[in-house]
Motif scaffolding. Structure first.
Motif, PDB file in Angstrom:
ATOM      1  N   ILE A 121      55.886  94.230  41.343  1.00  0.00           N
ATOM      2  CA  ILE A 121      55.931  92.620  41.264  1.00  0.00           C
ATOM      3  C   ILE A 121      55.088  92.207  39.894  1.00  0.00           C
ATOM      4  CG2 ILE A 121      55.140  90.605  42.207  1.00  0.00           C
ATOM      5  CD1 ILE A 121      55.221  92.141  45.168  1.00  0.00           C
ATOM      6  N   PHE A 122      55.645  91.306  39.266  1.00  0.00           N
ATOM      7  CA  PHE A 122      55.016  90.831  38.281  1.00  0.00           C
ATOM      8  C   PHE A 122      54.712  89.401  38.371  1.00  0.00           C
ATOM      9  CE2 PHE A 122      54.821  88.360  34.132  1.00  0.00           C
ATOM     10  CZ  PHE A 122      53.966  89.029  33.485  1.00  0.00           C
ATOM     11  N   ILE A 123      53.357  88.861  38.197  1.00  0.00           N
ATOM     12  CA  ILE A 123      52.895  87.521  38.343  1.00  0.00           C
ATOM     13  C   ILE A 123      52.385  87.361  37.175  1.00  0.00           C
ATOM     14  CG2 ILE A 123      51.359  86.166  39.823  1.00  0.00           C
ATOM     15  CD1 ILE A 123      51.519  88.160  41.854  1.00  0.00           C
ATOM     16  N   GLY A 124      53.027  86.127  36.365  1.00  0.00           N
ATOM     17  CA  GLY A 124      52.550  85.747  35.236  1.00  0.00           C
ATOM     18  C   GLY A 124      51.856  84.152  35.185  1.00  0.00           C
ATOM     19  N   PRO A 125      51.040  84.013  34.001  1.00  0.00           N
ATOM     20  CA  PRO A 125      50.547  82.550  34.023  1.00  0.00           C
ATOM     21  C   PRO A 125      51.349  81.245  34.165  1.00  0.00           C
ATOM     22  CG  PRO A 125      50.081  83.609  32.133  1.00  0.00           C
ATOM     23  CD  PRO A 125      50.763  84.759  33.161  1.00  0.00           C
ATOM     24  N   ILE A 126      52.742  81.518  33.452  1.00  0.00           N
ATOM     25  CA  ILE A 126      53.656  80.407  33.445  1.00  0.00           C
ATOM     26  C   ILE A 126      54.793  80.479  34.354  1.00  0.00           C
ATOM     27  CG2 ILE A 126      53.170  80.203  31.116  1.00  0.00           C
ATOM     28  CD1 ILE A 126      55.902  81.401  30.436  1.00  0.00           C
ATOM     29  N   LEU A 127      54.819  81.594  35.358  1.00  0.00           N
ATOM     30  CA  LEU A 127      55.796  81.643  36.285  1.00  0.00           C
ATOM     31  C   LEU A 127      55.563  81.129  37.590  1.00  0.00           C
ATOM     32  CD1 LEU A 127      56.348  85.411  35.666  1.00  0.00           C
ATOM     33  CD2 LEU A 127      57.820  83.675  34.891  1.00  0.00           C
ATOM     34  N   HIS A 128      56.511  80.361  38.184  1.00  0.00           N
ATOM     35  CA  HIS A 128      56.144  79.581  39.465  1.00  0.00           C
ATOM     36  C   HIS A 128      56.313  80.680  40.789  1.00  0.00           C
ATOM     37  CE1 HIS A 128      56.274  75.651  37.536  1.00  0.00           C
ATOM     38  NE2 HIS A 128      57.170  75.841  37.039  1.00  0.00           N
TER      39      HIS A 128
END
Length: 126
Positions: free
Chosen positions: A28-35
């Motif tokens: 899983i990738f969680i990024g600062p601009i992803l909802h």
């Protein structure tokens, strides 16, 4: 070799095969601009490859490291254009400490978040 050491090798070498092997199939990738979290090895690999392209310049440095039994937090600094970027990579490893199951990125300040977001979208579009 444990997952954290393998991550450092991938970050330095930019070897796509090594990155693919390091990522769990259900990463899983969680990024600062992803909802929403992005799920799966292929999409996580795409985001990490773009991030290395955007952020991994001559100014990129890991400046702090905190480890736990199945994870690590890595603080980094870099520069994107004229913008100073400060962030953390939060890595979670599988039960064998061989693969990354989750990769979360946080950035500051707001100006850096905006600059990185625009550069990431361009990199992902290529």
């Amino acid at each position: 070799m444990k997952a954290l050491e393998r991550w450092y090798d991938v970050e330095r070498s930019r070897d796509p095969a090594a990155l693919e092997a390091l990522l769990h199939p259900d990463a899983i990738f969680i990024g600062p601009i992803l909802h929403t979290p992005q799920r799966g090895r292929a999409v996580t690999m795409a985001y990490l490859t773009a991030a290395m392209e955007v952020l991994g310049n001559e100014h990129f440095r890991y400046v702090g490291e905190w480890r736990s039994e199945h994870g690590a937090i890595l603080e980094f600094t870099t520069r994107l254009g004229g913008v100073e970027v400060n962030g953390v990579d939060m890595l979670t490893f599988d039960e064998t400490n061989r693969q990354i199951t989750e990769f979360k990125v946080m950035l500051r300040p707001a100006k850096a978040l905006e600059a990185v977001g625009m550069a990431m979208m361009a990199a992902l579009g290529r």
